[in-house]
Design a protein around this motif. Structure first.
Motif, mmCIF file in Angstrom:
data_model
loop_
_atom_site.group_PDB
_atom_site.id
_atom_site.type_symbol
_atom_site.label_atom_id
_atom_site.label_comp_id
_atom_site.label_asym_id
_atom_site.label_seq_id
_atom_site.Cartn_x
_atom_site.Cartn_y
_atom_site.Cartn_z
ATOM 1 N N THR A 1 0.824 -1.203 0.000
ATOM 2 C CA THR A 1 0.000 0.000 0.000
ATOM 3 C C THR A 1 0.862 1.258 0.000
ATOM 4 N N ALA A 2 0.519 2.209 -0.866
ATOM 5 C CA ALA A 2 1.094 3.559 -0.846
ATOM 6 C C ALA A 2 -0.082 4.521 -0.804
ATOM 7 N N HIS A 3 -0.245 5.222 0.307
ATOM 8 C CA HIS A 3 -1.435 6.042 0.506
ATOM 9 C C HIS A 3 -1.055 7.522 0.627
ATOM 10 N N THR A 4 -1.022 8.073 1.837
ATOM 11 C CA THR A 4 -0.711 9.498 1.965
ATOM 12 C C THR A 4 0.733 9.798 1.575
ATOM 13 N N ASN A 5 1.609 8.790 1.613
ATOM 14 C CA ASN A 5 2.976 9.006 1.125
ATOM 15 C C ASN A 5 2.991 9.183 -0.395
ATOM 16 N N ALA A 6 2.022 8.586 -1.090
ATOM 17 C CA ALA A 6 1.884 8.809 -2.533
ATOM 18 C C ALA A 6 1.131 10.102 -2.820
ATOM 19 N N ASP A 7 0.280 10.519 -1.882
ATOM 20 C CA ASP A 7 -0.445 11.786 -2.058
ATOM 21 C C ASP A 7 0.509 12.980 -2.086
ATOM 22 N N ASP B 1 -0.905 14.894 -9.052
ATOM 23 C CA ASP B 1 -0.299 15.199 -10.352
ATOM 24 C C ASP B 1 -1.004 14.424 -11.458
ATOM 25 N N SER B 2 -1.313 13.154 -11.174
ATOM 26 C CA SER B 2 -2.000 12.327 -12.168
ATOM 27 C C SER B 2 -3.388 12.868 -12.455
ATOM 28 N N LEU B 3 -4.070 13.341 -11.409
ATOM 29 C CA LEU B 3 -5.397 13.935 -11.580
ATOM 30 C C LEU B 3 -5.304 15.215 -12.400
ATOM 31 N N ILE C 1 -7.131 26.164 -11.447
ATOM 32 C CA ILE C 1 -7.839 25.119 -10.696
ATOM 33 C C ILE C 1 -6.907 24.507 -9.660
ATOM 34 N N ALA C 2 -7.462 24.218 -8.501
ATOM 35 C CA ALA C 2 -6.795 23.369 -7.524
ATOM 36 C C ALA C 2 -7.461 22.003 -7.587
ATOM 37 N N VAL C 3 -6.668 20.940 -7.484
ATOM 38 C CA VAL C 3 -7.210 19.583 -7.479
ATOM 39 C C VAL C 3 -6.608 18.818 -6.318
ATOM 40 N N GLU D 1 -8.664 9.109 -7.846
ATOM 41 C CA GLU D 1 -7.387 8.456 -7.546
ATOM 42 C C GLU D 1 -6.994 7.399 -8.574
ATOM 43 N N ARG D 2 -7.947 6.962 -9.377
ATOM 44 C CA ARG D 2 -7.655 5.959 -10.404
ATOM 45 C C ARG D 2 -6.579 6.400 -11.391
ATOM 46 N N PRO D 3 -6.498 7.690 -11.812
ATOM 47 C CA PRO D 3 -5.447 8.072 -12.766
ATOM 48 C C PRO D 3 -4.032 7.788 -12.273
ATOM 49 N N TRP D 4 -3.795 7.851 -10.974
ATOM 50 C CA TRP D 4 -2.458 7.592 -10.430
ATOM 51 C C TRP D 4 -1.980 6.185 -10.749
ATOM 52 N N LEU D 5 -2.895 5.245 -10.844
ATOM 53 C CA LEU D 5 -2.507 3.859 -11.117
ATOM 54 C C LEU D 5 -1.783 3.741 -12.458
ATOM 55 N N ASP D 6 -2.208 4.510 -13.446
ATOM 56 C CA ASP D 6 -1.558 4.458 -14.753
ATOM 57 C C ASP D 6 -0.095 4.888 -14.658
ATOM 58 N N ASP D 7 0.165 5.915 -13.855
ATOM 59 C CA ASP D 7 1.541 6.398 -13.720
ATOM 60 C C ASP D 7 2.411 5.409 -12.962
ATOM 61 N N VAL D 8 1.867 4.808 -11.913
ATOM 62 C CA VAL D 8 2.619 3.782 -11.175
ATOM 63 C C VAL D 8 2.916 2.601 -12.089
ATOM 64 N N ALA D 9 1.925 2.191 -12.859
ATOM 65 C CA ALA D 9 2.101 1.053 -13.753
ATOM 66 C C ALA D 9 3.175 1.330 -14.799
ATOM 67 N N SER D 10 3.154 2.524 -15.396
ATOM 68 C CA SER D 10 4.158 2.876 -16.406
ATOM 69 C C SER D 10 5.564 2.844 -15.813
ATOM 70 N N TRP D 11 5.701 3.382 -14.610
ATOM 71 C CA TRP D 11 6.999 3.395 -13.940
ATOM 72 C C TRP D 11 7.488 1.973 -13.661
ATOM 73 N N LEU D 12 6.622 1.100 -13.175
ATOM 74 C CA LEU D 12 7.016 -0.283 -12.892
ATOM 75 C C LEU D 12 7.426 -1.019 -14.171
#
Length: 276
Positions: free
Chosen positions: A97-103, A111-113, A182-184, A234-245
């Motif tokens: 799990t990577a939660h607030t440390n990934a936030d 950033d992904s959002l 915009i703030a996200v 939060e789903r967009p972040w998964l794409d970035d993690v996947a690309s990096w891996l």
């Protein structure tokens, strides 16, 4: 690659020390020495995503939300979390799990959002303190739209760019207001309403906004608001993690598109549909 080597890499990218004190991140379960050929990235570790991991032959699940955030006194198989844990152990699937440390990471969840909306000139909404501020770390992001949009147009853009959910995207404010900045914030974001106001942005997009905080925020002259489903933010972040891996370690990575948002039905009245 082994569970150990990928855990070390994830810990280096999202150090556990960056997580909030109440958070529970890192390796939840799994044998360090098991080889990893396939990874499944998910927002939530729930029975449906566990079954997906087993169906595709994943050796490791990388999740955003912690499975064991609150203390439990039992992981018996007749409990919700116990069933998940037993299923993962029997299937020899590790869970990280990577939660607030990934936030707060840069790049991180927000950033992904922001990238989904095409925002540029990003900076943290709530910068990290001390030396970390120089690394661009912090919660949320502020950015600029490529072209100004009305709040109505921005709401439609967000709905088209973010993963579809039953909840969709709703906005609060003047529909004709022109939005440039915009703030996200990925995930629940009403605690940062004052920060969005201080930042002077035109609009703020996050999840899980509530009636009274929104009403008081707008009455106090705060920016327009867009409320999206928690999972979708939060789903967009998964794409970035996947690309990096994939790029860094050559492992096969699957991103789960199973919608784990709890809201499954949305219906607008005919009057509202015909008279916005």
């Amino acid at each position: 690659m082994t569970v150990r080597s990928l855990v070390e890499a994830l810990d280096a990218r999202y150090p556990r020390a960056w997580a909030e004190s109440w958070d529970r991140v890192g390796l939840v379960l799994g044998d360090f020495d098991v080889p990893v050929q396939r990874v499944l990235c998910v927002v939530d570790c729930v029975p449906e995503t566990v079954e997906q991991a087993l169906a595709i032959g994943a050796d490791l699940i990388v999740a955003h939300h912690p499975l064991l955030l609150k203390p439990v006194s039992s992981i018996a198989p007749d409990t919700f979390k116990g069933r998940i844990i037993h299923r993962l152990i029997r299937g020899d699937v590790a869970l990280y799990t990577a939660h607030t440390n990934a936030d707060v990471a840069n790049p991180g969840v927000s950033d992904s959002l922001a990238a989904r909306l095409g925002l540029t000139a990003l900076r943290p909404l709530v910068p990290a303190e001390g030396a970390a501020a120089g690394d661009g770390r912090g919660l949320g992001r502020i950015g600029e739209l490529p072209v100004p949009l009305t709040l109505t147009e921005l709401t439609s853009l967000a709905a088209s760019r973010l993963p579809a959910t039953a909840a969709g995207v709703r906005a609060a404010g003047d529909p004709a207001q022109v939005i440039r900045t915009i703030a996200v914030c990925g995930g629940a974001g009403d605690s940062f309403l004052p920060a969005a106001t201080r930042a002077g942005v035109d609009a703020y997009l996050c999840a899980d906004l509530r009636h009274h905080p929104v009403s008081e925020h707008l009455a106090s002259g705060g920016p327009a608001l867009l409320d999206v489903a928690h999972w979708a933010s939060e789903r967009p972040w998964l794409d970035d993690v996947a690309s990096w891996l994939r790029e860094e370690f050559g492992v096969d990575v699957v991103v789960s598109d199973l919608d784990t948002d709890p809201w499954t039905v949305h219906s607008a009245s005919e009057e509202k549909e015909n008279h916005p």
